[in-house]
Design a protein around this motif. Sequence first.
Motif, PDB file in Angstrom:
ATOM      1  N   UNK A 104     -17.116  67.556  -4.013  1.00  0.00           N
ATOM      2  CA  UNK A 104     -17.440  66.616  -5.069  1.00  0.00           C
ATOM      3  C   UNK A 104     -18.629  65.761  -4.701  1.00  0.00           C
ATOM      4  N   UNK A 105     -18.738  65.385  -3.431  1.00  0.00           N
ATOM      5  CA  UNK A 105     -19.874  64.605  -2.937  1.00  0.00           C
ATOM      6  C   UNK A 105     -20.021  64.853  -1.450  1.00  0.00           C
ATOM      7  N   UNK A 106     -21.261  64.855  -0.989  1.00  0.00           N
ATOM      8  CA  UNK A 106     -21.577  64.955   0.440  1.00  0.00           C
ATOM      9  C   UNK A 106     -22.507  63.799   0.784  1.00  0.00           C
ATOM     10  N   UNK A 107     -22.101  62.967   1.703  1.00  0.00           N
ATOM     11  CA  UNK A 107     -22.910  61.821   2.124  1.00  0.00           C
ATOM     12  C   UNK A 107     -23.483  62.091   3.515  1.00  0.00           C
ATOM     13  N   UNK A 121     -25.677  50.957   5.890  1.00  0.00           N
ATOM     14  CA  UNK A 121     -25.463  51.665   4.625  1.00  0.00           C
ATOM     15  C   UNK A 121     -24.329  52.684   4.751  1.00  0.00           C
ATOM     16  N   UNK A 122     -24.362  53.440   5.852  1.00  0.00           N
ATOM     17  CA  UNK A 122     -23.352  54.483   6.026  1.00  0.00           C
ATOM     18  C   UNK A 122     -21.984  53.870   6.291  1.00  0.00           C
ATOM     19  N   UNK A 127     -16.462  52.715   4.316  1.00  0.00           N
ATOM     20  CA  UNK A 127     -15.454  51.676   4.115  1.00  0.00           C
ATOM     21  C   UNK A 127     -14.981  51.561   2.674  1.00  0.00           C
ATOM     22  N   UNK A 128     -15.564  52.326   1.760  1.00  0.00           N
ATOM     23  CA  UNK A 128     -15.193  52.203   0.350  1.00  0.00           C
ATOM     24  C   UNK A 128     -13.753  52.627   0.085  1.00  0.00           C
ATOM     25  N   UNK A 129     -13.209  53.489   0.927  1.00  0.00           N
ATOM     26  CA  UNK A 129     -11.827  53.952   0.781  1.00  0.00           C
ATOM     27  C   UNK A 129     -11.398  54.540   2.119  1.00  0.00           C
ATOM     28  N   UNK A 130     -10.093  54.696   2.341  1.00  0.00           N
ATOM     29  CA  UNK A 130      -9.637  55.255   3.617  1.00  0.00           C
ATOM     30  C   UNK A 130     -10.158  56.673   3.852  1.00  0.00           C
TER      31      UNK A 130
END
Length: 260
Positions: A104-107, A121-122, A127-130
């Motif tokens: 769904x997403x790759x960071x 930034x990373x 930290x946005x979710x577990x």
Amino acid sequence: MSMTASVTPGISTFKSRDAMGRAAAADILVAVRDRLTRQSTVRMIFAAAPSQMELLDALAGERNIDWRRVTAFHMDEYLGLPPDAPERFGAWLTRHFFSRVAFGAVHLIGQDPDPDREAERYATLLAEAPIDVICLGIGVNGHLAFNDPPVADLHDTKQVKIVELDAICRQQQVDDGCFPTLGDVPTHAITLTIPRLLDADRLFCVVPGASKRTAVERSLYGPIGPACPASALRMHPRCALYLDQDSTPPQLSLQTPARA
């Protein structure tokens, strides 16, 4: 999670790297499917290293899972390489794995001119979710991600930081065939810290090869501390360790017969 208690990781040994990778992938897929029945998305972190190839190949071949509900991160990245350098860990993972799976997403860790700003930034993204699952390995010198001895901090207050790589770590990159000479290996990198890694719910650690046997032995039986950063895995209550015959230390081979 306690940062002082010591537990024994679940250990499985195998007669071949291929069997090791397939077994680890099967266990990871069970964990991911279980989470997808209970939550809308799963967040995973991956290591970039030739030692992970059998695992990544097995995961990439799995079609009976909704990868679109999975968000992927990686755990470290060199500093100082050109943005299009194939040796970059983000490029390596994209080439060998991320391009083969419809996440769904790759960071990816980027190449901001200010590395500290990129680390922040990373860290914010992470930290946005577990984090549900981390797929990782152990370095020849016992490092986790790019947390090298003896400066690794098992109680680091940072989540992502800039580090200087030690000589053994850099030589491993040459021995793994990732760089032609030691002089080509960058001296600094961005890495997730050990507390950031240990904060994930499940750790699946895949460690093949004779060159890793001493590091595995120290991780399992030596003191927990920065001299062998991977010893910190014994501070995590849900860590599974996968070894092949070459990486299995002698005292463990007597206790845990290798599986085919």
